[in-house]
Design a protein around this motif. Structure first.
Motif, PDB file in Angstrom:
ATOM      1  N   THR A 113       0.829  -1.197   0.000  1.00 17.90           N
ATOM      2  CA  THR A 113       0.000   0.000   0.000  1.00 17.90           C
ATOM      3  C   THR A 113       0.869   1.255   0.000  1.00 17.90           C
ATOM      4  OG1 THR A 113      -0.075   0.028   2.425  1.00 17.90           O
ATOM      5  CG2 THR A 113      -1.862  -1.125   1.290  1.00 17.90           C
ATOM      6  N   GLU A 114       0.231   2.348  -0.276  1.00 19.19           N
ATOM      7  CA  GLU A 114       0.872   3.667  -0.178  1.00 19.19           C
ATOM      8  C   GLU A 114      -0.053   4.583   0.625  1.00 19.19           C
ATOM      9  OE1 GLU A 114       3.523   6.507  -0.280  1.00 19.19           O
ATOM     10  OE2 GLU A 114       3.915   4.573  -1.239  1.00 19.19           O
ATOM     11  N   PRO A 115       0.287   5.012   1.833  1.00 21.96           N
ATOM     12  CA  PRO A 115       1.552   4.740   2.524  1.00 21.96           C
ATOM     13  C   PRO A 115       1.645   3.290   2.995  1.00 21.96           C
ATOM     14  CG  PRO A 115       0.057   5.907   3.961  1.00 21.96           C
ATOM     15  CD  PRO A 115      -0.621   5.861   2.622  1.00 21.96           C
ATOM     16  N   THR A 116       2.861   2.802   3.193  1.00 25.89           N
ATOM     17  CA  THR A 116       3.067   1.395   3.538  1.00 25.89           C
ATOM     18  C   THR A 116       2.432   1.026   4.866  1.00 25.89           C
ATOM     19  OG1 THR A 116       5.210   2.017   4.479  1.00 25.89           O
ATOM     20  CG2 THR A 116       5.204   1.208   2.217  1.00 25.89           C
ATOM     21  N   VAL A 117       2.318   1.969   5.803  1.00 29.88           N
ATOM     22  CA  VAL A 117       1.758   1.679   7.121  1.00 29.88           C
ATOM     23  C   VAL A 117       0.272   1.367   7.042  1.00 29.88           C
ATOM     24  CG1 VAL A 117       1.179   4.084   7.675  1.00 29.88           C
ATOM     25  CG2 VAL A 117       1.763   2.488   9.518  1.00 29.88           C
ATOM     26  N   ALA A 118      -0.399   1.778   5.980  1.00 27.56           N
ATOM     27  CA  ALA A 118      -1.849   1.573   5.866  1.00 27.56           C
ATOM     28  C   ALA A 118      -2.231   0.104   5.905  1.00 27.56           C
ATOM     29  CB  ALA A 118      -2.363   2.222   4.581  1.00 27.56           C
ATOM     30  N   ALA A 119      -1.367  -0.775   5.363  1.00 27.59           N
ATOM     31  CA  ALA A 119      -1.667  -2.208   5.360  1.00 27.59           C
ATOM     32  C   ALA A 119      -1.761  -2.769   6.767  1.00 27.59           C
ATOM     33  CB  ALA A 119      -0.586  -2.955   4.573  1.00 27.59           C
ATOM     34  N   ASP A 120      -1.068  -2.172   7.713  1.00 24.89           N
ATOM     35  CA  ASP A 120      -1.066  -2.656   9.096  1.00 24.89           C
ATOM     36  C   ASP A 120      -2.107  -1.968   9.975  1.00 24.89           C
ATOM     37  OD1 ASP A 120       1.158  -4.348   8.531  1.00 24.89           O
ATOM     38  OD2 ASP A 120       2.491  -2.608   8.737  1.00 24.89           O
ATOM     39  N   THR A 121      -2.549  -0.772   9.581  1.00 22.37           N
ATOM     40  CA  THR A 121      -3.409   0.021  10.465  1.00 22.37           C
ATOM     41  C   THR A 121      -4.867   0.118  10.016  1.00 22.37           C
ATOM     42  OG1 THR A 121      -2.823   2.062   9.282  1.00 22.37           O
ATOM     43  CG2 THR A 121      -1.425   1.423  11.140  1.00 22.37           C
ATOM     44  N   TYR A 122      -5.189  -0.320   8.785  1.00 21.70           N
ATOM     45  CA  TYR A 122      -6.557  -0.097   8.298  1.00 21.70           C
ATOM     46  C   TYR A 122      -7.603  -0.837   9.132  1.00 21.70           C
ATOM     47  CZ  TYR A 122      -7.236  -4.669   6.048  1.00 21.70           C
ATOM     48  OH  TYR A 122      -7.420  -6.001   5.813  1.00 21.70           O
ATOM     49  N   GLN A 123      -7.227  -2.020   9.692  1.00 22.03           N
ATOM     50  CA  GLN A 123      -8.182  -2.770  10.497  1.00 22.03           C
ATOM     51  C   GLN A 123      -8.546  -1.992  11.772  1.00 22.03           C
ATOM     52  OE1 GLN A 123      -9.789  -5.639  10.192  1.00 22.03           O
ATOM     53  NE2 GLN A 123      -8.800  -6.817   8.558  1.00 22.03           N
ATOM     54  N   GLU A 124      -7.544  -1.488  12.460  1.00 24.96           N
ATOM     55  CA  GLU A 124      -7.793  -0.768  13.721  1.00 24.96           C
ATOM     56  C   GLU A 124      -8.433   0.595  13.468  1.00 24.96           C
ATOM     57  OE1 GLU A 124      -4.211  -0.470  15.936  1.00 24.96           O
ATOM     58  OE2 GLU A 124      -3.894  -2.636  16.092  1.00 24.96           O
ATOM     59  N   SER A 125      -7.957   1.286  12.430  1.00 25.12           N
ATOM     60  CA  SER A 125      -8.470   2.634  12.185  1.00 25.12           C
ATOM     61  C   SER A 125      -9.836   2.629  11.525  1.00 25.12           C
ATOM     62  CB  SER A 125      -7.482   3.407  11.303  1.00 25.12           C
ATOM     63  OG  SER A 125      -7.370   2.788  10.022  1.00 25.12           O
ATOM     64  N   GLY A 126     -10.247   1.460  11.008  1.00 23.10           N
ATOM     65  CA  GLY A 126     -11.556   1.379  10.384  1.00 23.10           C
ATOM     66  C   GLY A 126     -11.612   2.089   9.040  1.00 23.10           C
ATOM     67  N   GLY A 127     -10.525   1.977   8.276  1.00 20.77           N
ATOM     68  CA  GLY A 127     -10.470   2.603   6.955  1.00 20.77           C
ATOM     69  C   GLY A 127     -10.531   1.576   5.843  1.00 20.77           C
ATOM     70  N   ALA A 128     -10.475   2.066   4.608  1.00 23.48           N
ATOM     71  CA  ALA A 128     -10.530   1.201   3.427  1.00 23.48           C
ATOM     72  C   ALA A 128      -9.246   1.334   2.635  1.00 23.48           C
ATOM     73  CB  ALA A 128     -11.720   1.574   2.550  1.00 23.48           C
ATOM     74  N   LEU A 129      -8.803   0.203   2.060  1.00 23.42           N
ATOM     75  CA  LEU A 129      -7.697   0.202   1.110  1.00 23.42           C
ATOM     76  C   LEU A 129      -8.308   0.142  -0.286  1.00 23.42           C
ATOM     77  CD1 LEU A 129      -5.323  -2.401   2.841  1.00 23.42           C
ATOM     78  CD2 LEU A 129      -5.351   0.096   3.100  1.00 23.42           C
ATOM     79  N   VAL A 130      -8.048   1.146  -1.095  1.00 27.94           N
ATOM     80  CA  VAL A 130      -8.690   1.275  -2.400  1.00 27.94           C
ATOM     81  C   VAL A 130      -7.636   1.138  -3.496  1.00 27.94           C
ATOM     82  CG1 VAL A 130     -10.131   2.731  -3.878  1.00 27.94           C
ATOM     83  CG2 VAL A 130     -10.411   2.801  -1.394  1.00 27.94           C
TER      84      VAL A 130
END
Length: 831
Positions: A113-130
């Motif tokens: 992902t970009e940013p790379t940290v998003a792959a690790d934090t999207y579950q906790e932050s409740g976001g989407a990877l698009v």
């Protein structure tokens, strides 16, 4: 002696070698790439899946299936489905594949992902990877939001890659990954929704995947679920890319054959010029074997050296293939060098060089000193039996090598036959052209034109070889363009009012009237309102499906037993269907036997025909039916086609959902319609066939690049053969030039004669190749694709003049030596 003679003819021998080098480099590069591809699939099998094994189901798992799933203790799970999403910032809408993930998936590989940290934090932050490309398309970025059904989520990051997906698979429906806990909030998983439940497992290294498949697999099949292990996925991927490797190998093999034909022709002229030297050697006491060995050592040396250089170039060329095929590969290939293809390249270079030069080399064995000293212009003929033996060895070698590449004797035989047929057609056309010129010679043409035509059948001409070499390369590329046009024509969205370009899916029964009103309010026509009813086969010809699953001797394909069919009911056939067997039943009255119509592929795979009984499970209700007719369905047409069609009067009260089709006049009205419809009905999915067509065209373009790359080898080989021909026959041209100048011809006239000759050769070779491609593509269109044939103009407008000019440039590149040679110099040489 072989070394001394080779040094004196080094330029000519280097050109011979070039043909071998090019063909060997093509074969070796593909062999190395195929080897690396298989090794990478083996090494990265777990990373491709992201897990050791997966259990998936197209519906909520049954109680028994859920018990098996839970007993194995899944480490992660997901539900995925296709849906429309909205970008609130721009108002844009897009069909995507939503993956709701729970757990630390993937266990192997990583989410990029970009940013790379998003792959690790999207579950906790409740976001989407698009999908990253999707964000660029709608000018969105991390921090913006997307709306999925009733749910609005912030975009945590741009998704570049995730195990289990490829660039091609995400072209139509890009990926959006969200936490599993938000799936219910979307309110999109309704009746009829296309969804899939997947459970991911990380196993210990001691777990035997084969035993797991044999033990758990049949139990899950019984419950309409599937087990995929990383080993079975590896085998499946290996078979898929093995077919690609076979195709590329055959294309490279054709380039090598062209080079060998060039060698055979060049060696023929080379040996003919050496006959006087051979006669002198024999007069001085050299034996047949010695004179034969001098030249076979030269050719063998060329083969070995050409094979070695070609192998080294092939090793470098293999680095290009990952870039050419990156959109078709679900992983990054790590390239390594292996010895086997290198040794194969050297052996192939040696064997094919000697084999294809053997007929010409036999002249040195059978020629007598007396015949050569009398300067007999007629070529020496070796016994017919020897010629037949050599041709037989060549054919056997071609078959064995093709069989080694394809691992199928019938396919190898077909390939050799098709190759010989193509070569024979090209050769036949060249010979007919020469005979036609002789018979209907244009005596009224100007002197340069008449002389250039005469050169096409002068002694030591190579008209046939050049037409074959140029024609085959042109044939390969032209066939590609013509065939691509046929494929695009079958997927193209028509412009007539009867052709839909928008499909609205997953319309619930309560929404039918409102969706219809919405479509009409935009001024768009409702072309179709098609009801869909999902069902599974319960029994076939009296045998329960559950029993058939356990029967290893059954004649029913496995997918039939596990598939959830989407059926419809109507009273008439559509344009993509044609009745093959039986009688079409438009409607039935209550209480009458239910006569259904099935597609021919279902009839073949389920081993059923007209009159056979099939019982369906329609949402828990068993329905007895009889096959009343079998239809041929053209699945290549982009419209709604069905394997199973019921008559009117049977399924009206069954649980169902609807599909609408309409036609938007332009992209702007299509986008506005989609935006408004999704805003009012978040659960519906919309397919814009214009976008599908664009994706298909893009895929075909990528395939074209790969095939063009291989056809380039054939064209380049043809160029080398042409250059070798010019160099080999240069002395013959010098003699002709002297005679012409003695008769009063000027350099300008000689230049015109040569220019016209090469123009004729280029035109003839490229035109024959294009016309053969036209005929073969027409046969494909009529007999295979069953589609009207509208050929592309590119081969006629680009290839024909382009290749002709290329042949002219190469031909004239060495004409200066001919023009500078003085008559006295040549006459002294003749003495």
């Amino acid at each position: 002696m072989a070394w001394r003679d080779a040094k004196a003819s080094k330029v000519r021998l280097i050109l011979f070698m070039s043909s071998i080098i090019l063909g060997i480099s093509a074969v070796v590069s593909i062999q190395l790439f195929s080897t690396n591809l298989k090794d990478n699939i083996q090494r990265q099998s777990k990373s491709l899946m992201g897990a050791d094994f997966i259990i998936d189901s197209k519906q909520i798992p049954s109680e028994r299936a859920q018990t098996i799933i839970d007993s194995l203790q899944p480490d992660a799970y997901e539900v995925n489905f296709v849906s429309m999403i909205t970008f609130p910032k721009s108002g844009g809408t897009k069909l995507v594949k939503v993956r709701g993930l729970e757990g630390e998936f993937p266990f192997y590989g990583e989410i990029e992902t970009e940013p790379t940290v998003a792959a690790d934090t999207y579950q906790e932050s409740g976001g989407a990877l698009v999908d990253a490309t999707l964000l660029l398309q709608f000018n969105a970025k991390p921090g913006d939001s997307i709306k999925i059904g009733k749910l609005t989520l912030p975009i945590s990051g741009a998704l570049k890659a995730i195990p289990g997906s490829t660039a091609i698979s995400t072209s139509v429906a890009p990926l959006v990954v969200i936490p599993y806990r938000f799936i219910a909030t979307t309110e999109l998983l309704q009746f009829g929704s296309r969804k899939e439940y997947q459970y991911f497992y990380k196993a210990s290294d001691t777990l035997n995947m084969t035993n797991l498949e044999s033990k758990i697999g049949p139990q899950l099949d019984f419950e309409d679920a599937d087990l995929d292990t990383h080993t079975s996925t590896t085998k499946r991927l290996g078979r898929r890319y093995d077919n690609l490797g076979k195709f590329l190998n055959l294309a490279a093999f054709i380039a090598l054959l062209l080079g060998c034909i060039g060698i055979a022709s060049s060696v023929h002229i080379y040996i003919k010029e050496k006959l006087s030297a051979i006669a002198v050697l024999k007069c001085m006491g050299a034996s047949r074997l010695q004179s034969f060995l001098i030249f076979i050592i030269q050719i063998a040396g060329i083969g070995i050296l050409g094979g070695l250089i070609g192998s080294l170039i092939g090793a470098a060329l293999q680095e290009i293939f990952p870039y050419l095929l990156k959109d078709f590969l679900p992983f990054t290939i790590e390239m390594n060098l292996s010895a086997q293809p290198i040794f194969m390249g050297v052996f192939l270079g040696l064997f094919m060089a000697v084999l294809f030069a053997l007929l010409s080399l036999l002249h040195t064995w059978y020629v007598s000193p007396l015949e050569v000293l009398r300067v007999d212009e007629q070529a020496v003929k070796e016994p017919v039996g020897i010629r037949i033996l050599v041709f037989s060895i060549i054919l056997i070698f071609l078959f064995l090598f093709s069989f080694w590449l394809l691992r199928d004797a019938l396919y190898a035989l077909f390939f050799v036959g098709a190759t010989l047929l193509t070569f024979a057609l090209l050769t036949g056309v060249a010979l007919i052209f020469i005979k036609t010129i002789k018979r209907f010679f244009p005596k009224r043409w100007s002197f340069p034109l008449r002389q250039s035509l005469l050169n096409l059948f002068r002694p030591n001409n190579q008209t046939v070889v050049l037409v074959v070499a140029i024609g085959l390369g042109t044939f390969l590329i032209s066939t590609l363009y013509f065939t691509k046009d046929i494929l695009l024509a079958k997927t193209e969205v028509g412009q007539g009012t009867e052709n839909a370009n928008i499909i609205v899916l997953d319309v619930q029964p309560a929404q039918v009237d409102a969706v219809a009103h919405n479509i009409k309010s935009k001024g768009l026509p409702i072309l179709n309102n098609i009801p869909l009813v999902t069902m599974r086969m319960h029994s076939i010809k009296g045998q329960p499906v559950n029993v058939l699953r356990q029967d290893s001797t059954r004649h029913v394909r496995g997918w039939i037993l596990n598939h959830e069919f989407r059926t419809t009911y109507r009273d008439s056939l559509v344009s993509s269907e044609k009745l093959d067997k039986g009688k079409w039943t438009p409607r039935i009255a209550s209480g009458d036997p239910v006569l259904i119509s099935i597609s021919d592929n279902i009839a073949a795979d389920a081993n059923i025909t007209v009159g056979d009984a099939v019982v369906f499970n329609v949402q828990g209700v068993l329905m007895e039916t009889t096959v009343g007719s079998i239809r041929k369905v053209d699945w290549t047409q982009i419209q709604l086609n069905f394997s199973i069609v019921f008559p009117v009067g049977v399924l009206e009260q069954a649980p169902q959902f609807n599909v609408f089709t309409t036609k938007a006049p332009d992209e702007a009205s299509s986008a506005a319609f989609q935006r408004d419809l999704v805003a009012e009905f978040p659960n519906v999915s919309i397919i814009d066939l214009r976008q599908v067509f664009t994706v298909v065209e893009d895929i075909l373009d990528k395939v074209s690049w790969v095939i063009n790359f291989m056809a380039f080898f054939s064209i380049l080989t043809g160029i080398i053969v042409l250059t070798g021909s010019v160099r080999t026959s240069k002395y013959q041209r010098i003699k002709e030039s002297v005679l012409l100048r003695t008769l009063g011809a000027k350099n300008a006239q000689i230049l015109k004669i040569s220019a016209f000759e090469y123009v004729f050769l280029g035109l003839l070779g490229s035109l024959v190749g294009i016309l053969l491609a036209l005929v073969s593509s027409l046969c494909l269109a009529v007999f295979v694709f069953k589609e009207p044939f509208a050929p592309s103009a590119i081969p006629f407008l680009v290839f024909l003049p382009g290749i002709t000019l290329l042949v002219l440039a190469i031909g004239l590149s060495s004409i200066q030596t001919v023009l500078r040679s003085s008559p006295l110099e040549v006459l002294r040489r003749e003495r």
